[in-house]
Design a protein around this motif. Structure first.
Motif, PDB file in Angstrom:
ATOM      1  N   ASP A  18       1.549  12.766  -9.573  1.00 53.90           N
ATOM      2  CA  ASP A  18       0.652  13.673  -9.504  1.00 53.90           C
ATOM      3  C   ASP A  18       1.598  15.107  -9.790  1.00 53.90           C
ATOM      4  OD1 ASP A  18      -2.390  13.372  -9.591  1.00 53.90           O
ATOM      5  OD2 ASP A  18      -2.115  12.840  -7.279  1.00 53.90           O
ATOM      6  N   ARG A  19       2.765  14.571  -9.571  1.00 50.42           N
ATOM      7  CA  ARG A  19       3.764  15.921  -9.654  1.00 50.42           C
ATOM      8  C   ARG A  19       4.203  15.999 -10.268  1.00 50.42           C
ATOM      9  NH1 ARG A  19       7.499  14.444  -5.742  1.00 50.42           N
ATOM     10  NH2 ARG A  19       6.195  12.582  -4.794  1.00 50.42           N
ATOM     11  N   LEU A  20       4.247  14.856 -11.778  1.00 54.51           N
ATOM     12  CA  LEU A  20       4.947  14.954 -12.943  1.00 54.51           C
ATOM     13  C   LEU A  20       3.683  16.096 -13.577  1.00 54.51           C
ATOM     14  CD1 LEU A  20       5.181  11.648 -13.989  1.00 54.51           C
ATOM     15  CD2 LEU A  20       6.148  12.513 -12.922  1.00 54.51           C
ATOM     16  N   THR A  21       5.232  16.834 -14.803  1.00 56.30           N
ATOM     17  CA  THR A  21       4.523  17.667 -15.612  1.00 56.30           C
ATOM     18  C   THR A  21       3.056  16.671 -16.578  1.00 56.30           C
ATOM     19  OG1 THR A  21       6.509  17.135 -17.889  1.00 56.30           O
ATOM     20  CG2 THR A  21       6.709  18.910 -15.320  1.00 56.30           C
ATOM     21  N   PRO A  22       2.934  17.253 -17.467  1.00 57.99           N
ATOM     22  CA  PRO A  22       2.197  16.493 -18.894  1.00 57.99           C
ATOM     23  C   PRO A  22       3.224  15.863 -19.608  1.00 57.99           C
ATOM     24  CG  PRO A  22       0.954  19.103 -18.405  1.00 57.99           C
ATOM     25  CD  PRO A  22       2.452  18.151 -17.032  1.00 57.99           C
ATOM     26  N   GLY A  23       4.203  16.302 -19.633  1.00 57.36           N
ATOM     27  CA  GLY A  23       4.666  15.173 -20.896  1.00 57.36           C
ATOM     28  C   GLY A  23       5.516  14.471 -19.860  1.00 57.36           C
ATOM     29  N   GLU A  24       5.927  14.189 -19.162  1.00 54.90           N
ATOM     30  CA  GLU A  24       6.700  13.654 -18.041  1.00 54.90           C
ATOM     31  C   GLU A  24       5.652  12.460 -18.346  1.00 54.90           C
ATOM     32  OE1 GLU A  24       9.899  16.125 -15.362  1.00 54.90           O
ATOM     33  OE2 GLU A  24       7.581  15.652 -14.600  1.00 54.90           O
ATOM     34  N   ARG A  25       4.119  12.778 -17.617  1.00 54.95           N
ATOM     35  CA  ARG A  25       3.414  11.772 -17.181  1.00 54.95           C
ATOM     36  C   ARG A  25       3.126  10.829 -17.994  1.00 54.95           C
ATOM     37  NH1 ARG A  25      -1.817  14.859 -15.164  1.00 54.95           N
ATOM     38  NH2 ARG A  25      -0.236  15.385 -13.819  1.00 54.95           N
ATOM     39  N   LEU A  52       0.983  -1.056  -0.072  1.00 52.94           N
ATOM     40  CA  LEU A  52      -0.265   0.158   0.053  1.00 52.94           C
ATOM     41  C   LEU A  52       0.653   1.070   0.287  1.00 52.94           C
ATOM     42  CD1 LEU A  52      -2.763   1.230   0.121  1.00 52.94           C
ATOM     43  CD2 LEU A  52      -3.033   1.646   2.342  1.00 52.94           C
ATOM     44  N   ALA A  53       2.281   1.647   0.856  1.00 52.98           N
ATOM     45  CA  ALA A  53       2.912   2.124   0.809  1.00 52.98           C
ATOM     46  C   ALA A  53       3.215   2.766  -0.698  1.00 52.98           C
ATOM     47  CB  ALA A  53       3.922   2.217   2.117  1.00 52.98           C
ATOM     48  N   ILE A  54       3.878   1.521  -1.046  1.00 51.43           N
ATOM     49  CA  ILE A  54       4.574   1.959  -2.346  1.00 51.43           C
ATOM     50  C   ILE A  54       3.864   2.578  -3.588  1.00 51.43           C
ATOM     51  CG2 ILE A  54       5.229   0.753  -4.135  1.00 51.43           C
ATOM     52  CD1 ILE A  54       6.333  -1.234  -2.510  1.00 51.43           C
ATOM     53  N   LEU A  55       1.789   2.243  -3.449  1.00 53.54           N
ATOM     54  CA  LEU A  55       0.460   2.956  -4.313  1.00 53.54           C
ATOM     55  C   LEU A  55       0.323   4.131  -3.854  1.00 53.54           C
ATOM     56  CD1 LEU A  55      -0.777   1.958  -6.628  1.00 53.54           C
ATOM     57  CD2 LEU A  55      -2.595   1.155  -4.499  1.00 53.54           C
ATOM     58  N   LEU A  56       0.352   4.256  -3.148  1.00 56.05           N
ATOM     59  CA  LEU A  56       0.522   6.267  -2.680  1.00 56.05           C
ATOM     60  C   LEU A  56       1.247   6.829  -2.992  1.00 56.05           C
ATOM     61  CD1 LEU A  56      -1.155   5.615   0.962  1.00 56.05           C
ATOM     62  CD2 LEU A  56      -2.189   6.187  -1.075  1.00 56.05           C
ATOM     63  N   PHE A  57       2.871   5.463  -2.691  1.00 54.76           N
ATOM     64  CA  PHE A  57       4.030   6.754  -3.096  1.00 54.76           C
ATOM     65  C   PHE A  57       3.973   6.710  -4.356  1.00 54.76           C
ATOM     66  CE2 PHE A  57       7.804   6.862  -5.759  1.00 54.76           C
ATOM     67  CZ  PHE A  57       8.370   7.411  -5.019  1.00 54.76           C
ATOM     68  N   TYR A  58       3.357   5.977  -4.896  1.00 55.37           N
ATOM     69  CA  TYR A  58       3.224   5.951  -6.565  1.00 55.37           C
ATOM     70  C   TYR A  58       2.481   7.163  -7.218  1.00 55.37           C
ATOM     71  CZ  TYR A  58       2.326   4.499 -11.470  1.00 55.37           C
ATOM     72  OH  TYR A  58       2.278   4.052 -12.910  1.00 55.37           O
ATOM     73  N   ILE A  59       0.867   7.128  -6.510  1.00 60.22           N
ATOM     74  CA  ILE A  59      -0.326   7.893  -7.220  1.00 60.22           C
ATOM     75  C   ILE A  59       0.722   9.382  -6.627  1.00 60.22           C
ATOM     76  CG2 ILE A  59      -1.933   8.678  -6.565  1.00 60.22           C
ATOM     77  CD1 ILE A  59      -3.038   5.598  -6.305  1.00 60.22           C
ATOM     78  N   GLY A  60       0.835   8.819  -5.653  1.00 57.31           N
ATOM     79  CA  GLY A  60       1.632  11.257  -4.900  1.00 57.31           C
ATOM     80  C   GLY A  60       2.849  11.057  -6.462  1.00 57.31           C
ATOM     81  N   TYR A  61       2.985  10.339  -7.273  1.00 54.65           N
ATOM     82  CA  TYR A  61       4.609  11.134  -7.590  1.00 54.65           C
ATOM     83  C   TYR A  61       3.764  10.986  -9.241  1.00 54.65           C
ATOM     84  CZ  TYR A  61       8.576   9.570 -11.072  1.00 54.65           C
ATOM     85  OH  TYR A  61       9.697   9.406 -11.982  1.00 54.65           O
TER      86      TYR A  61
END
Ligand SMILES: [Zn+2]
Length: 149
Positions: free
Chosen positions: A12-19, A1-10
């Motif tokens: 969200d912080r990306l620019t559209p290009g990075e995402r 779960l911790a990994i998943l939450l980290f991933y979701i947070g990650y």
């Protein structure tokens, strides 16, 4: 779960290009919808080649015995109009319209080239593999593959 939450947070912080770069990495082979199809058909006794690079569009599954190929398409990337009538993300709209439009055109060209080379082409969209639809979809496709018309 911790990994998943980290991933979701990650994400969200990306620019559209990075995402979008990250998303296209995720969209690689052996995605879950494809595994559902492979497991089912293999259990039914079908034998197939995977991701045949020598064929147009590199079909996900190739059934040489039936001269048939099967694509398993993600609804977003392949612009599935049935489940995603408003497919285009709001940010970077013109980039996405272009990109998704190109994907659809390329899909159509691949189907045409395969048909002209004598292959039958079937497509499963990922939404057809939801919990409620998967069984019907897989039954239908397994019948279509053996159906010689
Ligand atoms: Zn769909």
């Amino acid at each position: 779960l911790a990994i998943l939450l980290f991933y979701i947070g990650y994400m969200d912080r990306l620019t559209p290009g990075e995402r979008s770069r990250l998303m296209s990495k995720i969209r690689s082979k052996d995605t879950k919808p494809e595994l559902i199809v492979r497991r089912y058909l293999h259990a039914k006794g079908f034998r197939y080649r995977l991701h045949d690079k020598s064929l147009p569009g590199k079909p996900d599954l190739v059934f040489p015995k039936y001269q048939t190929v099967l694509f398993i398409h993600g609804c977003f990337w392949h612009g599935h109009k049935i489940c995603r009538p408003n497919n285009t993300p709001k940010s970077n709209k013109s980039y996405w319209v272009n990109k998704l439009e190109r994907n659809i055109i390329r899909d159509q060209q691949n189907v045409k080239a395969l048909s002209e080379a004598g292959w039958r082409v079937f497509v499963i969209y990922e939404c057809e593999l939801s919990k409620t639809s998967a069984e019907m979809t897989l039954l239908r496709v397994s019948q279509q593959i053996v159906d010689k018309k």
